[in-house]
Design a protein around this motif. Sequence first.
Motif, PDB file in Angstrom:
ATOM      1  N   ALA A   1       3.081   5.673  -3.076  1.00  0.00           N
ATOM      2  CA  ALA A   1       4.212   6.519  -3.465  1.00  0.00           C
ATOM      3  C   ALA A   1       4.365   6.585  -4.985  1.00  0.00           C
ATOM      4  CB  ALA A   1       5.497   5.989  -2.833  1.00  0.00           C
ATOM      5  N   LEU A   2       4.034   5.494  -5.646  1.00  0.00           N
ATOM      6  CA  LEU A   2       4.121   5.487  -7.110  1.00  0.00           C
ATOM      7  C   LEU A   2       2.919   6.175  -7.760  1.00  0.00           C
ATOM      8  CD1 LEU A   2       5.386   1.832  -7.673  1.00  0.00           C
ATOM      9  CD2 LEU A   2       6.716   3.946  -7.839  1.00  0.00           C
ATOM     10  N   TRP A   3       1.751   6.057  -7.151  1.00  0.00           N
ATOM     11  CA  TRP A   3       0.535   6.603  -7.746  1.00  0.00           C
ATOM     12  C   TRP A   3       0.403   8.108  -7.520  1.00  0.00           C
ATOM     13  CZ3 TRP A   3      -2.678   5.974 -11.426  1.00  0.00           C
ATOM     14  CH2 TRP A   3      -3.861   6.683 -11.458  1.00  0.00           C
ATOM     15  N   ALA A   4       0.883   8.624  -6.398  1.00  0.00           N
ATOM     16  CA  ALA A   4       0.698  10.043  -6.071  1.00  0.00           C
ATOM     17  C   ALA A   4       1.199  10.971  -7.182  1.00  0.00           C
ATOM     18  CB  ALA A   4       1.355  10.367  -4.733  1.00  0.00           C
ATOM     19  N   PRO A   5       2.416  10.792  -7.688  1.00  0.00           N
ATOM     20  CA  PRO A   5       2.857  11.680  -8.779  1.00  0.00           C
ATOM     21  C   PRO A   5       2.040  11.495 -10.059  1.00  0.00           C
ATOM     22  CG  PRO A   5       4.717  10.421  -7.914  1.00  0.00           C
ATOM     23  CD  PRO A   5       3.493   9.911  -7.257  1.00  0.00           C
ATOM     24  N   VAL A   6       1.601  10.271 -10.314  1.00  0.00           N
ATOM     25  CA  VAL A   6       0.800  10.010 -11.512  1.00  0.00           C
ATOM     26  C   VAL A   6      -0.538  10.741 -11.413  1.00  0.00           C
ATOM     27  CG1 VAL A   6      -0.406   8.216 -12.816  1.00  0.00           C
ATOM     28  CG2 VAL A   6       1.900   7.792 -11.957  1.00  0.00           C
ATOM     29  N   ALA A   7      -1.160  10.672 -10.234  1.00  0.00           N
ATOM     30  CA  ALA A   7      -2.449  11.340 -10.038  1.00  0.00           C
ATOM     31  C   ALA A   7      -2.315  12.847 -10.186  1.00  0.00           C
ATOM     32  CB  ALA A   7      -3.010  10.997  -8.661  1.00  0.00           C
ATOM     33  N   VAL A   8      -1.228  13.387  -9.690  1.00  0.00           N
ATOM     34  CA  VAL A   8      -1.009  14.836  -9.790  1.00  0.00           C
ATOM     35  C   VAL A   8      -0.786  15.233 -11.239  1.00  0.00           C
ATOM     36  CG1 VAL A   8       0.609  16.679  -9.203  1.00  0.00           C
ATOM     37  CG2 VAL A   8      -0.177  15.120  -7.452  1.00  0.00           C
TER      38      VAL A   8
ATOM     39  N   VAL B   1       0.839  -1.203   0.000  1.00  0.00           N
ATOM     40  CA  VAL B   1       0.000   0.000   0.000  1.00  0.00           C
ATOM     41  C   VAL B   1       0.873   1.252   0.000  1.00  0.00           C
ATOM     42  CG1 VAL B   1      -1.568   1.355   1.446  1.00  0.00           C
ATOM     43  CG2 VAL B   1      -2.046  -1.045   1.007  1.00  0.00           C
ATOM     44  N   ILE B   2       1.902   1.265   0.834  1.00  0.00           N
ATOM     45  CA  ILE B   2       2.795   2.434   0.884  1.00  0.00           C
ATOM     46  C   ILE B   2       3.523   2.610  -0.447  1.00  0.00           C
ATOM     47  CG2 ILE B   2       4.860   3.389   1.969  1.00  0.00           C
ATOM     48  CD1 ILE B   2       3.902   2.074   4.599  1.00  0.00           C
ATOM     49  N   LEU B   3       4.033   1.528  -0.997  1.00  0.00           N
ATOM     50  CA  LEU B   3       4.765   1.599  -2.267  1.00  0.00           C
ATOM     51  C   LEU B   3       3.862   2.044  -3.410  1.00  0.00           C
ATOM     52  CD1 LEU B   3       7.394   1.103  -3.809  1.00  0.00           C
ATOM     53  CD2 LEU B   3       6.652  -1.260  -4.127  1.00  0.00           C
TER      54      LEU B   3
END
Length: 116
Positions: A26-33, A21-23
Amino acid sequence: MTLKDYADLTARLFEFAGITVILLGALWAPVAVTRRRRGGDPRPAFKLIRRNLAGSILVGLELLVGADIIMTISHAPELRQVLVLGLIILIRTFLSITLDVELEGTWPWSRKKQEA
């Protein structure tokens, strides 16, 4: 398999889920932004990435605490193991509360007063 083996497996699955979940967060946050941002002021994008990342860290920490609890109670706990578990839970709880305050801007116990 014994009950202890099932408890160990369950704890390992909780650990794996917490790390995953943490990984993924961390990978999805920049993609969503990047998907939401179309130029302009970078401050909303920074807040969004922090909110997404902090949310995934909170969920991951909860899963990791669950794994630690399962591991400790599934074995014959010694005083040292219980104290280490207590310290881990205190540290992770402190991290969870501070992340929650960062996300929401208020203490968790004062939200009900503000909503009323």
